[in-house]
Design a protein around this motif. Structure first.
Motif, PDB file in Angstrom:
ATOM      1  N   ASP A  95       0.827  -1.213   0.000  1.00 12.26           N
ATOM      2  CA  ASP A  95       0.000   0.000   0.000  1.00 12.26           C
ATOM      3  C   ASP A  95       0.856   1.255   0.000  1.00 12.26           C
ATOM      4  OD1 ASP A  95      -2.302  -1.476  -0.005  1.00 12.26           O
ATOM      5  OD2 ASP A  95      -2.469  -1.523   2.186  1.00 12.26           O
ATOM      6  N   ASP A  96       2.022   1.221   0.648  1.00 14.12           N
ATOM      7  CA  ASP A  96       2.871   2.405   0.720  1.00 14.12           C
ATOM      8  C   ASP A  96       3.333   2.829  -0.664  1.00 14.12           C
ATOM      9  OD1 ASP A  96       2.616   2.337   3.459  1.00 14.12           O
ATOM     10  OD2 ASP A  96       4.458   1.161   3.737  1.00 14.12           O
ATOM     11  N   LEU A  97       3.675   1.893  -1.502  1.00 12.70           N
ATOM     12  CA  LEU A  97       4.137   2.201  -2.844  1.00 12.70           C
ATOM     13  C   LEU A  97       3.021   2.815  -3.674  1.00 12.70           C
ATOM     14  CD1 LEU A  97       6.482   2.031  -4.843  1.00 12.70           C
ATOM     15  CD2 LEU A  97       5.654  -0.241  -5.483  1.00 12.70           C
ATOM     16  N   GLU A  98       1.796   2.316  -3.520  1.00  6.69           N
ATOM     17  CA  GLU A  98       0.669   2.874  -4.255  1.00  6.69           C
ATOM     18  C   GLU A  98       0.378   4.312  -3.821  1.00  6.69           C
ATOM     19  OE1 GLU A  98      -2.524   0.155  -3.593  1.00  6.69           O
ATOM     20  OE2 GLU A  98      -1.707  -1.371  -4.933  1.00  6.69           O
ATOM     21  N   VAL A  99       0.493   4.593  -2.553  1.00 11.77           N
ATOM     22  CA  VAL A  99       0.271   5.952  -2.038  1.00 11.77           C
ATOM     23  C   VAL A  99       1.369   6.865  -2.553  1.00 11.77           C
ATOM     24  CG1 VAL A  99       0.216   7.381   0.039  1.00 11.77           C
ATOM     25  CG2 VAL A  99      -1.003   5.209  -0.008  1.00 11.77           C
ATOM     26  N   GLU A 100       2.615   6.429  -2.571  1.00  7.60           N
ATOM     27  CA  GLU A 100       3.726   7.256  -3.039  1.00  7.60           C
ATOM     28  C   GLU A 100       3.585   7.571  -4.532  1.00  7.60           C
ATOM     29  OE1 GLU A 100       7.579   5.679  -2.132  1.00  7.60           O
ATOM     30  OE2 GLU A 100       7.099   5.425  -0.018  1.00  7.60           O
ATOM     31  N   LEU A 101       3.100   6.626  -5.288  1.00  6.68           N
ATOM     32  CA  LEU A 101       2.942   6.852  -6.724  1.00  6.68           C
ATOM     33  C   LEU A 101       1.682   7.640  -7.053  1.00  6.68           C
ATOM     34  CD1 LEU A 101       4.041   3.381  -8.104  1.00  6.68           C
ATOM     35  CD2 LEU A 101       5.328   5.508  -8.171  1.00  6.68           C
ATOM     36  N   GLY A 102       0.845   7.872  -6.084  1.00  7.14           N
ATOM     37  CA  GLY A 102      -0.377   8.640  -6.315  1.00  7.14           C
ATOM     38  C   GLY A 102      -1.493   7.817  -6.921  1.00  7.14           C
ATOM     39  N   ILE A 103      -1.350   6.526  -6.933  1.00  9.38           N
ATOM     40  CA  ILE A 103      -2.395   5.663  -7.476  1.00  9.38           C
ATOM     41  C   ILE A 103      -3.563   5.601  -6.514  1.00  9.38           C
ATOM     42  CG2 ILE A 103      -2.948   3.310  -8.210  1.00  9.38           C
ATOM     43  CD1 ILE A 103       0.003   2.991  -8.965  1.00  9.38           C
TER      44      ILE A 103
END
Length: 105
Positions: A95-103
């Motif tokens: 989930d952290d990666l999705e939040v960082e990418l703005g997805i």
């Protein structure tokens, strides 16, 4: 019942080695040749001590093999747990990666 079938399915060389070790245990070997002679048998202290040493070595080797087996099983379990943790980490949602990418917000 399972014990009897496992004994009969053993390799012949295992049975030979096992019977040789059983012959070394004092009191199990057939000493009919010494009892048939009319003379008094000499003291078997050296033979007896040799049997005790050989029996001790056999028991020590058995303990060593058992210890190695237990260590191998512990190592195998630890390796399996590490692989399972790696697999779970690979498939967990990041989930952290999705939040960082703005997805995802």
């Amino acid at each position: 019942m399972a014990r009897a079938s496992s004994l009969s399915s053993m390799q012949p060389w295992v049975l030979v080695v096992l019977s040789a070790f059983l012959q070394l245990i004092p009191g199990l070997a057939d000493d009919s040749s010494s009892s048939n002679s009319g003379t008094k048998a000499p003291s078997h202290s050296s033979s007896s001590s040799t049997r005790v040493v050989v029996l001790g070595l056999c028991l020590g080797m058995l303990a060593l093999v058992g210890f190695a087996f237990v260590l191998f099983k512990i190592w195998q379990k630890k390796r399996r747990e590490e692989q399972h943790a790696r697999l779970l980490k690979l498939f967990e949602e990041d989930d952290d990666l999705e939040v960082e990418l703005g997805i995802r917000d």
